[in-house]
Scaffold this motif. Structure first.
Motif, mmCIF file in Angstrom:
data_model
loop_
_atom_site.group_PDB
_atom_site.id
_atom_site.type_symbol
_atom_site.label_atom_id
_atom_site.label_comp_id
_atom_site.label_asym_id
_atom_site.label_seq_id
_atom_site.Cartn_x
_atom_site.Cartn_y
_atom_site.Cartn_z
ATOM 1 N N ILE A 320 -8.499 52.855 31.230
ATOM 2 C CA ILE A 320 -9.269 51.789 31.876
ATOM 3 C C ILE A 320 -10.590 52.323 32.446
ATOM 4 C CG2 ILE A 320 -8.066 52.018 34.120
ATOM 5 C CD1 ILE A 320 -9.469 48.793 32.492
ATOM 6 N N PRO A 338 -11.007 47.909 37.750
ATOM 7 C CA PRO A 338 -12.278 47.221 37.461
ATOM 8 C C PRO A 338 -12.714 46.305 38.603
ATOM 9 C CG PRO A 338 -10.784 47.063 35.596
ATOM 10 C CD PRO A 338 -9.986 47.637 36.725
ATOM 11 N N SER A 480 -2.527 49.403 31.174
ATOM 12 C CA SER A 480 -2.910 48.320 32.091
ATOM 13 C C SER A 480 -2.941 48.892 33.509
ATOM 14 C CB SER A 480 -1.867 47.202 32.002
ATOM 15 O OG SER A 480 -2.015 46.344 33.114
ATOM 16 N N CYS A 481 -4.015 48.611 34.239
ATOM 17 C CA CYS A 481 -4.122 49.224 35.576
ATOM 18 C C CYS A 481 -3.221 48.518 36.582
ATOM 19 C CB CYS A 481 -5.572 49.249 36.048
ATOM 20 S SG CYS A 481 -6.132 47.695 36.775
ATOM 21 N N GLY A 482 -2.708 47.347 36.213
ATOM 22 C CA GLY A 482 -1.733 46.669 37.071
ATOM 23 C C GLY A 482 -2.353 45.763 38.116
ATOM 24 N N PHE A 483 -3.666 45.654 38.124
ATOM 25 C CA PHE A 483 -4.344 44.871 39.170
ATOM 26 C C PHE A 483 -4.048 43.376 39.046
ATOM 27 C CE2 PHE A 483 -8.219 42.405 40.190
ATOM 28 C CZ PHE A 483 -8.271 42.616 41.560
ATOM 29 N N CYS A 484 -4.067 42.849 37.821
ATOM 30 C CA CYS A 484 -3.850 41.396 37.692
ATOM 31 C C CYS A 484 -2.575 41.103 36.901
ATOM 32 C CB CYS A 484 -5.066 40.716 37.068
ATOM 33 S SG CYS A 484 -5.392 41.147 35.369
ATOM 34 N N CYS A 487 -2.171 40.541 32.750
ATOM 35 C CA CYS A 487 -2.223 41.763 31.951
ATOM 36 C C CYS A 487 -1.042 42.681 32.279
ATOM 37 C CB CYS A 487 -3.559 42.464 32.194
ATOM 38 S SG CYS A 487 -3.687 44.100 31.485
ATOM 39 N N ARG A 488 -0.764 42.858 33.565
ATOM 40 C CA ARG A 488 0.313 43.788 33.954
ATOM 41 C C ARG A 488 1.650 43.351 33.346
ATOM 42 N NH1 ARG A 488 0.183 43.006 39.096
ATOM 43 N NH2 ARG A 488 1.956 41.620 39.218
ATOM 44 N N SER A 525 -6.806 37.275 31.927
ATOM 45 C CA SER A 525 -6.848 38.603 32.555
ATOM 46 C C SER A 525 -8.198 38.823 33.237
ATOM 47 C CB SER A 525 -6.611 39.687 31.514
ATOM 48 O OG SER A 525 -5.288 39.613 31.043
ATOM 49 N N HIS A 526 -8.213 39.823 34.090
ATOM 50 C CA HIS A 526 -9.397 40.083 34.906
ATOM 51 C C HIS A 526 -10.493 40.838 34.153
ATOM 52 C CE1 HIS A 526 -11.819 41.482 38.256
ATOM 53 N NE2 HIS A 526 -11.477 42.734 38.044
ATOM 54 N N CYS A 527 -10.116 41.748 33.255
ATOM 55 C CA CYS A 527 -11.172 42.585 32.649
ATOM 56 C C CYS A 527 -10.993 42.695 31.141
ATOM 57 C CB CYS A 527 -11.185 43.973 33.294
ATOM 58 S SG CYS A 527 -10.010 45.117 32.567
ATOM 59 N N LEU A 529 -9.923 44.954 29.263
ATOM 60 C CA LEU A 529 -8.691 45.504 28.690
ATOM 61 C C LEU A 529 -7.730 44.360 28.359
ATOM 62 C CD1 LEU A 529 -6.711 48.672 29.647
ATOM 63 C CD2 LEU A 529 -5.509 46.530 29.265
ATOM 64 N N GLY A 530 -7.517 43.489 29.345
ATOM 65 C CA GLY A 530 -6.623 42.357 29.114
ATOM 66 C C GLY A 530 -7.180 41.394 28.072
HETATM 67 S S1 SF4 Z 1 -6.878 43.040 32.815
HETATM 68 FE FE1 SF4 Z 1 -7.966 44.790 33.612
HETATM 69 S S2 SF4 Z 1 -7.815 44.542 35.829
HETATM 70 FE FE2 SF4 Z 1 -6.205 43.259 34.958
HETATM 71 S S3 SF4 Z 1 -4.400 44.622 34.965
HETATM 72 FE FE3 SF4 Z 1 -5.397 44.726 32.945
HETATM 73 S S4 SF4 Z 1 -6.649 46.558 33.123
HETATM 74 FE FE4 SF4 Z 1 -6.178 45.931 35.199
#
Ligand code: SF4
Ligand SMILES: Cc1cc2nc3c(=O)[nH]c(=O)nc-3n(C[C@H](O)[C@H](O)[C@H](O)COP(=O)(O)O)c2cc1C
Length: 585
Positions: A320, A338, A480-484, A487-488, A525-527, A529-530
């Motif tokens: 990420i 992000p 996945s960074c797990g923030f949202c 995506c998580r 998703s937030h960013c 990656l998602g």
């Molecule tokens: S979409 Fe982006 S911010 Fe959300 S969990 Fe995935 S990597 Fe993290």
């Protein structure tokens, strides 16, 4: 270097943690406490950083720390053998754990950028390539005999870059300082105008107009402006930046310095992925050389007030962090989560100041454009995609390696050139990109058609595409960074669903669920990656539905196998008689 409060500046946190990890092979609670005191930040913030990055560990790693790449390209070349299992057997180790005597730890990691070198792994940060059963046996013996890695055969660590096709960037060698001299002669405004006229767009994948980015940043108010090179190259199947960093580092630094001249920056950073740490001495040497030539430091090329230098920050195993706002968080010594955008880095980047973030290839192209002019660049490529693109090609082809093409080249041409004329599919842009079948091989590589950061993964007729989807799904669930939540949870559900289908427990209903899930993750998703994590499944369902449907049960079957779940308990309680099985009651 202390700040005015007598503590270390936060941006040095990753560097400090790397040092502790290397010295002690883990970061203990005491080390975290001491680090928190040194940086004058809460312990919880240090712990959050340690936990976020996969190259930091709270449990001791082995004196020989082995991480095998599980990338689809290099994994396939193992000739069907599971190298991880083989190595674990030979060294009596359990995957993901450190052996009780502390000698060795063996684990898996995402692509290490060695897709053109066959099965590969990192051993104490150094890549060893061309792995096979025989090589692994030799490695296991060296480890059992506790022979230090620097005494292992040097040939195992040698890395050759195979460039099969050169075009605009790779065939024009830049003499250090020449692009900068030209820029100084023209002035910053005119240099920016040339970059704008050239139509250069970012080579990291998104393709944003580079001249516009530099202009926004130049015009943004701030106490300081920054230039950041994104050398995170985490997209599986991409290794062109590895090559550029090895062979064209000077041109990269020239491009960064040029950007600094245009936007008025005094400090630049190269964010180097942790998997490329072995390139650090080479890059430092190149920087020192440029300082000696007066191309970095104070009064560059004798121009009073043109002061600029570059520091290298090494990442710690988080895909990420290639996303530009996550990268900036990481540069600041934080977990790479992000940011909410807007505001964008051009106005609110490093420590909230205007920041240009560009890919390695983009900076090199900018340096060449400053020297040769906008028309020279625009003469190559298509109307919307000027210039050339470096591709990293790997997988089921005869000639994997680096290829540079003018934009617009067809996929068919690329496949012919690399010896993959009978490919059943190709994944362009890595797992986050697009999956294309033969019906689309006449499409072109260009921003207006098939855009890519550079990864081209070729899948031959023998490939099990479902295994590829599972590999990609596993990658995103892990990264996945797990923030949202979409995506998580979504990436994990997608992985589970594909595993179920592969295990023969899927029903037709699962395909519709996969489609819906893919769209939810993509849209909510937030960013980035998602937004891209489920592309491959949606493409696969559209283009290769039989890959999924062939594995389905015609009727609904329970996903949960009660017998399997109870097997251990039955063994322990010695109640494995017929009466203990529900279906026998
Ligand atoms: S979409 Fe982006 S911010 Fe959300 S969990 Fe995935 S990597 Fe993290
Ligand atoms: C999950 C994710 C990973 C990314 N990884 C990279 C990367 O490794 N290298 C890169 O240059 N850009 C990467 N990007 C794109 C960057 O966010 C950004 O657009 C790019 O660095 C800008 O440089 P460019 O305009 O020169 O392409 C990634 C984006 C996302 C969403």
């Amino acid at each position: 270097m202390m700040n005015c409060l007598g503590s270390l500046p936060r941006q040095h946190l990753l560097h400090r943690l790397h040092a502790i990890q290397q010295q002690h092979r883990h970061i203990s609670p005491q080390a975290m406490q001491q680090t928190a005191a040194e940086f004058n930040i809460p312990l919880s913030q240090v712990a959050a950083v340690v936990e976020f990055y996969s190259f930091f560990s709270t449990q001791p790693r082995g004196r020989f720390d082995l991480l095998l790449s599980n990338c689809t390209s290099c994994g396939y070349r193992a000739g069907g053998e599971n190298l991880l299992e083989l190595l674990c057997q030979q060294l009596q180790a359990v995957p993901g754990k450190t052996r009780a005597d502390g000698l060795v730890s063996i684990g898996e990691t995402s692509c290490i950028g060695m897709c053109d070198h066959g099965p590969s792994m990192l051993i104490n940060d150094s890549p060893v390539t061309g792995l096979n059963a025989a090589r692994l046996t030799q490695i296991a013996q060296l480890i059992a005999d506790e022979i230090p890695v620097p005494q292992w055969p040097a040939a195992w660590f040698e890395m050759s870059d195979t460039v099969h096709r050169r075009d605009l960037l790779l065939s024009n060698l830049l003499i250090p300082g020449n692009a900068l001299r030209q820029a100084l002669q023209q002035g910053a405004s005119e240099t920016l105008a040339v970059i704008r006229q050239s139509g250069l767009r970012g080579r990291g994948g998104a393709g944003f107009d580079t001249g516009k980015k530099w202009q926004f940043c130049r015009e943004a108010p701030g106490n300081a402006h920054y230039v950041v090179c994104n050398a995170d190259e985490g997209e599986p199947g991409t290794f062109k930046d590895r090559y550029l960093l090895r062979e064209y580092a000077d041109a990269l630094f020239e491009g960064m310095t040029l950007s600094a001249f245009v936007i008025g920056a005094q400090q630049g950073f190269v964010y180097l992925r942790g998997e490329y740490r072995y390139l650090l001495p080479h890059l430092q040497a190149e920087l020192n050389h440029r300082r000696k030539l007066g191309l970095l430091g104070a009064n560059i090329l004798g121009q009073a007030g043109f002061d600029f230098d570059i520091a290298i920050v090494v990442g710690a195993g988080a895909y990420i962090c290639g996303e530009e706002s996550a990268l900036i968080e990481s540069l600041e010594g934080k977990p790479g989560i992000p940011r909410i955008r807007p505001p964008f880095p051009v106005t609110h980047g490093y420590w909230g100041q205007p920041t240009v973030v560009n890919n390695v290839e983009t900076f090199i192209a900018a340096a060449q454009i400053a020297l040769h002019g906008a028309s020279w660049f625009k003469a190559s490529g298509t109307a919307s995609s000027a210039g050339s693109k470096l591709l990293s090609i790997s997988g089921d082809c005869q000639r994997s390696g680096i290829y540079e093409y003018p934009f617009g080249v067809t996929i068919r041409q690329v496949l012919n050139d690399c010896g993959a004329a009978d490919a059943q599919a190709v994944q362009i842009g890595g797992p986050a990109g697009v999956l294309l079948g033969p019906a689309e091989f006449n499409r072109g590589i260009a921003f207006e058609d098939v855009a890519t950061g550079g990864s081209v993964l070729v899948f031959g007729q023998q490939r099990d595409l479902l295994a590829i989807h599972r590999n990609f799904a596993q990658f995103f669930a892990h990264e996945s960074c797990g923030f949202c939540t979409p995506c998580r949870i979504g990436t994990q559900l997608l992985k589970n669903s594909l595993d179920n289908i592969a295990a023969g427990r899927g029903s037709p209903n699962d395909l519709e669920e996969l489609r819906q899930l893919g769209q939810i993750v993509q849209h909510q998703s937030h960013c980035g990656l998602g937004h891209t994590a489920t592309n491959h499944v949606l493409d696969g369902l559209r283009q290769f539905p039989q890959v999924f449907s062939n594995r389905l049960q015609s009727q609904f079957t329970a996903r949960f196998d009660l017998d399997q779940a109870l097997a251990d308990a039955r063994q322990v309680t010695r109640r494995d008689d017929a009466a203990a099985h529900l279906d026998n009651e």
